[in-house]
Write a protein that holds these residues in place. Structure first.
Motif, mmCIF file in Angstrom:
data_model
loop_
_atom_site.group_PDB
_atom_site.id
_atom_site.type_symbol
_atom_site.label_atom_id
_atom_site.label_comp_id
_atom_site.label_asym_id
_atom_site.label_seq_id
_atom_site.Cartn_x
_atom_site.Cartn_y
_atom_site.Cartn_z
ATOM 1 N N THR A 1 0.832 -1.199 0.000
ATOM 2 C CA THR A 1 0.000 0.000 0.000
ATOM 3 C C THR A 1 0.873 1.258 0.000
ATOM 4 O O THR A 1 0.559 2.239 0.663
ATOM 5 C CB THR A 1 -0.927 -0.002 1.231
ATOM 6 N N GLY B 1 1.413 3.721 -2.121
ATOM 7 C CA GLY B 1 0.731 4.957 -2.509
ATOM 8 C C GLY B 1 -0.157 5.498 -1.406
ATOM 9 O O GLY B 1 -0.137 6.700 -1.104
ATOM 10 N N GLU B 2 -0.925 4.617 -0.785
ATOM 11 C CA GLU B 2 -1.810 5.038 0.309
ATOM 12 C C GLU B 2 -0.992 5.480 1.521
ATOM 13 O O GLU B 2 -1.366 6.416 2.223
ATOM 14 C CB GLU B 2 -2.771 3.911 0.696
ATOM 15 N N LEU C 1 2.046 6.847 1.472
ATOM 16 C CA LEU C 1 2.598 8.167 1.167
ATOM 17 C C LEU C 1 1.531 9.244 1.304
ATOM 18 O O LEU C 1 1.794 10.331 1.843
ATOM 19 C CB LEU C 1 3.192 8.188 -0.242
ATOM 20 N N LEU C 2 0.339 8.956 0.839
ATOM 21 C CA LEU C 2 -0.755 9.915 0.956
ATOM 22 C C LEU C 2 -1.095 10.179 2.422
ATOM 23 O O LEU C 2 -1.313 11.325 2.826
ATOM 24 C CB LEU C 2 -1.984 9.415 0.201
#
Length: 67
Positions: free
Chosen positions: A37, A39-40, A42-43
């Protein structure tokens, strides 16, 4: 067939305390590069940083208004 993304909250990420060059202690969110995960993660870390910075700005603005 679409897969539903797992929602990652900033509180789900581990926190690391490090000393900044000026000597103050700073908390950082740790993101694993091999995470499924990424990307999630980092967000979530980005959202956490923005929330902290905005709170600091509001606090400084409030201190200036009181002076």
């Amino acid at each position: 067939m679409a897969t539903q993304l797992k929602s990652v909250r900033p509180s789900d990420l581990p926190t690391k305390r490090v000393r900044a060059p000026d000597g103050t202690v700073v908390q950082l969110k740790v993101v694993q590069s091999d995470s499924e995960t990424l990307g999630e993660d980092l967000l979530a870390a980005f959202r956490s940083n923005v929330r902290r910075i905005k709170a600091d700005q509001r606090k400084r603005r409030g201190d200036q208004d009181a002076s």
